[in-house]
Write a protein that holds these residues in place. Sequence first.
Motif, mmCIF file in Angstrom:
data_model
loop_
_atom_site.group_PDB
_atom_site.id
_atom_site.type_symbol
_atom_site.label_atom_id
_atom_site.label_comp_id
_atom_site.label_asym_id
_atom_site.label_seq_id
_atom_site.Cartn_x
_atom_site.Cartn_y
_atom_site.Cartn_z
ATOM 1 N N LEU A 21 -5.426 -16.324 7.000
ATOM 2 C CA LEU A 21 -4.530 -15.213 6.666
ATOM 3 C C LEU A 21 -5.182 -13.856 6.930
ATOM 4 N N LYS A 22 -6.509 -13.800 6.904
ATOM 5 C CA LYS A 22 -7.211 -12.541 7.172
ATOM 6 C C LYS A 22 -7.282 -12.223 8.664
ATOM 7 N N GLU A 23 -6.847 -13.171 9.493
ATOM 8 C CA GLU A 23 -6.988 -13.011 10.941
ATOM 9 C C GLU A 23 -5.648 -13.016 11.666
ATOM 10 N N LEU A 24 -4.572 -12.705 10.966
ATOM 11 C CA LEU A 24 -3.236 -12.782 11.558
ATOM 12 C C LEU A 24 -2.786 -11.430 12.093
ATOM 13 N N ASP A 25 -3.454 -10.975 13.108
ATOM 14 C CA ASP A 25 -3.023 -9.808 13.892
ATOM 15 C C ASP A 25 -2.693 -8.603 13.017
ATOM 16 N N GLY A 26 -3.556 -8.344 12.043
ATOM 17 C CA GLY A 26 -3.431 -7.121 11.267
ATOM 18 C C GLY A 26 -2.499 -7.159 10.084
ATOM 19 N N LEU A 27 -1.967 -8.311 9.708
ATOM 20 C CA LEU A 27 -1.119 -8.375 8.521
ATOM 21 C C LEU A 27 -1.948 -8.039 7.281
ATOM 22 N N GLU A 28 -1.344 -7.337 6.329
ATOM 23 C CA GLU A 28 -2.062 -6.892 5.137
ATOM 24 C C GLU A 28 -2.316 -8.058 4.183
ATOM 25 N N VAL A 29 -3.553 -8.152 3.683
ATOM 26 C CA VAL A 29 -3.904 -9.195 2.719
ATOM 27 C C VAL A 29 -4.418 -8.556 1.436
ATOM 28 N N SER A 30 -4.283 -9.287 0.336
ATOM 29 C CA SER A 30 -4.759 -8.827 -0.965
ATOM 30 C C SER A 30 -6.234 -9.196 -1.135
ATOM 31 N N ARG A 31 -6.785 -8.849 -2.290
ATOM 32 C CA ARG A 31 -8.177 -9.217 -2.562
ATOM 33 C C ARG A 31 -8.330 -10.708 -2.782
ATOM 34 N N TYR A 32 -7.198 -11.414 -2.933
ATOM 35 C CA TYR A 32 -7.223 -12.870 -3.049
ATOM 36 C C TYR A 32 -6.988 -13.546 -1.693
ATOM 37 N N ASP A 33 -7.028 -12.767 -0.618
ATOM 38 C CA ASP A 33 -6.805 -13.263 0.752
ATOM 39 C C ASP A 33 -5.399 -13.815 0.940
ATOM 40 N N THR A 34 -4.440 -13.279 0.193
ATOM 41 C CA THR A 34 -3.039 -13.677 0.339
ATOM 42 C C THR A 34 -2.267 -12.551 1.009
ATOM 43 N N LEU A 35 -1.129 -12.874 1.636
ATOM 44 C CA LEU A 35 -0.354 -11.892 2.382
ATOM 45 C C LEU A 35 0.444 -10.992 1.438
ATOM 46 N N VAL A 36 0.251 -9.699 1.564
ATOM 47 C CA VAL A 36 0.992 -8.741 0.748
ATOM 48 C C VAL A 36 2.400 -8.616 1.323
ATOM 49 N N VAL A 37 3.398 -8.753 0.457
ATOM 50 C CA VAL A 37 4.786 -8.704 0.912
ATOM 51 C C VAL A 37 5.566 -7.621 0.167
ATOM 52 N N LYS A 38 6.686 -7.228 0.782
ATOM 53 C CA LYS A 38 7.626 -6.307 0.155
ATOM 54 C C LYS A 38 8.465 -7.085 -0.862
ATOM 55 N N PRO A 39 9.256 -6.397 -1.671
ATOM 56 C CA PRO A 39 10.136 -7.110 -2.607
ATOM 57 C C PRO A 39 11.093 -8.085 -1.916
ATOM 58 N N THR A 40 11.377 -7.874 -0.636
ATOM 59 C CA THR A 40 12.247 -8.789 0.112
ATOM 60 C C THR A 40 11.526 -10.042 0.566
ATOM 61 N N LEU A 41 10.187 -10.118 0.332
ATOM 62 C CA LEU A 41 9.282 -11.181 0.770
ATOM 63 C C LEU A 41 8.941 -11.076 2.255
ATOM 64 N N GLN A 42 9.284 -9.954 2.893
ATOM 65 C CA GLN A 42 8.802 -9.667 4.243
ATOM 66 C C GLN A 42 7.402 -9.077 4.134
#
Length: 447
Positions: A295-316
């Motif tokens: 998840l830390k290597e997915l073309d610049g997608l934002e990750v949290s300190r838990y290495d999870t993908l940060v999403v908007k309220p819409t889950l995008q």
Amino acid sequence: MTDSTRTLVVPKPDLPHIVVVGGGAGGLELVTTLGKKLGRKGKAAVTLVDRSRTHIWKPLLHEIAAGSMDIDDHELEYMAQSHWNGFKFRYGEMIGLNRANRQVVLSATFDEEGREITPQRALVYDILVIAIGSVSNDFGTPGVREHAIMLDTKEQAERFNRRLLNACVRAQAQEGPVRPGQLHVTIIGAGATGTELSAELHRTARGIAAFGLEKIDPEKDIKITLIEAAPRIVPALPERISEATTDILTKLNVDIRTNARVTRVRADGVELQSGDFIPSELVVWAAGVKGPAILKELDGLEVSRYDTLVVKPTLQTTRDDNIFAIGDCCYLVPEGAEHPIPPRAQAAHQMASHVVHQIRRRMAGEPLEAFKYRDFGSLVSLGEYSTVGSLMGFVTGRKMIIEGLFAKMMYRSLYKMHQWALYGFWKTFLDTLSRLLRRTEPHVKLH
């Protein structure tokens, strides 16, 4: 992406292509529903990607590890599910992402002899949903990777079960008596997984010994230690549930160590910060989760300190509206909340249902809606001994504590809801009925 990567042709180039990566609880429910509502009706091409060929509900892994459940009765073949429900299945692990070209890169796969099954390839998408779950977090503790077993996958659960059974058979076959610590199991992390495993192991270890291993005295030779760094076990649940669970496990002679921090895991046991050493033949690490490293290597997608993908309220995802994330691998702090949505099966189920509607709205050009998580409570199953937990009261809006048979029925209903989402009502009903009528198999798996 290397030159050897082969781009896969979209199943139906004239249709939007929805790709779901990860066939866990949320991912498989999502792709099954999308296949029924969009794939079958020719409104979209739907594809599931997973590095395994079969699905098992993750909350069952502790039962597989203990040997109290036969995995063959609960595994679901992805290829069969895709055939029945209007989507395609691609075997492989996501190893990269090209957002500009909307391509997911899949690894090559190999058999036991090292022969290639599928080559490295790229899968084109219009909408991507990432649902690859979580992995255990060892927090950098020395010796965990080398000497502890984690319960993230069915393969790890089956490995633990084989080692437990082999340890008992070895003790039975050796010349001398069972040595101190030879059949001791230490579980690090007293959340739901660790706590449930300790209760299941108490029963199954005695079942194993009862099948002809007369040299082993379960009360004297088999010891289970449960270690938790927090002041109480199942710290994420209400204190009353923690107290009830502690009482039950104490009666089962489980050695509970709270306020205990592990400093090292060795081949022969566990070292604690207090200086204590706990001899152990088997060590299970269940002390926390984080996002998979990819998840830390997915073309610049934002990750949290838990290495999870940060999403908007819409889950995008915050940096790409064409990519959603659901389940344990996504990070969302609801408005007005202090903590992110917890990594639970009920959250994955709700997110899957939400994303189905959002994908249909996106395809229709309509604005997307925010996800609203409802906490229906938490349950801890202690095998045949008891089930304890809390449920949200629909009338009062407050949580009520439940125990015993009613709690056990509610716990089992969670799995039935998952099966219902995958199979439909009648198949789930008939499967449940057949299990009630079939009582000839041993209660403990012995192979």
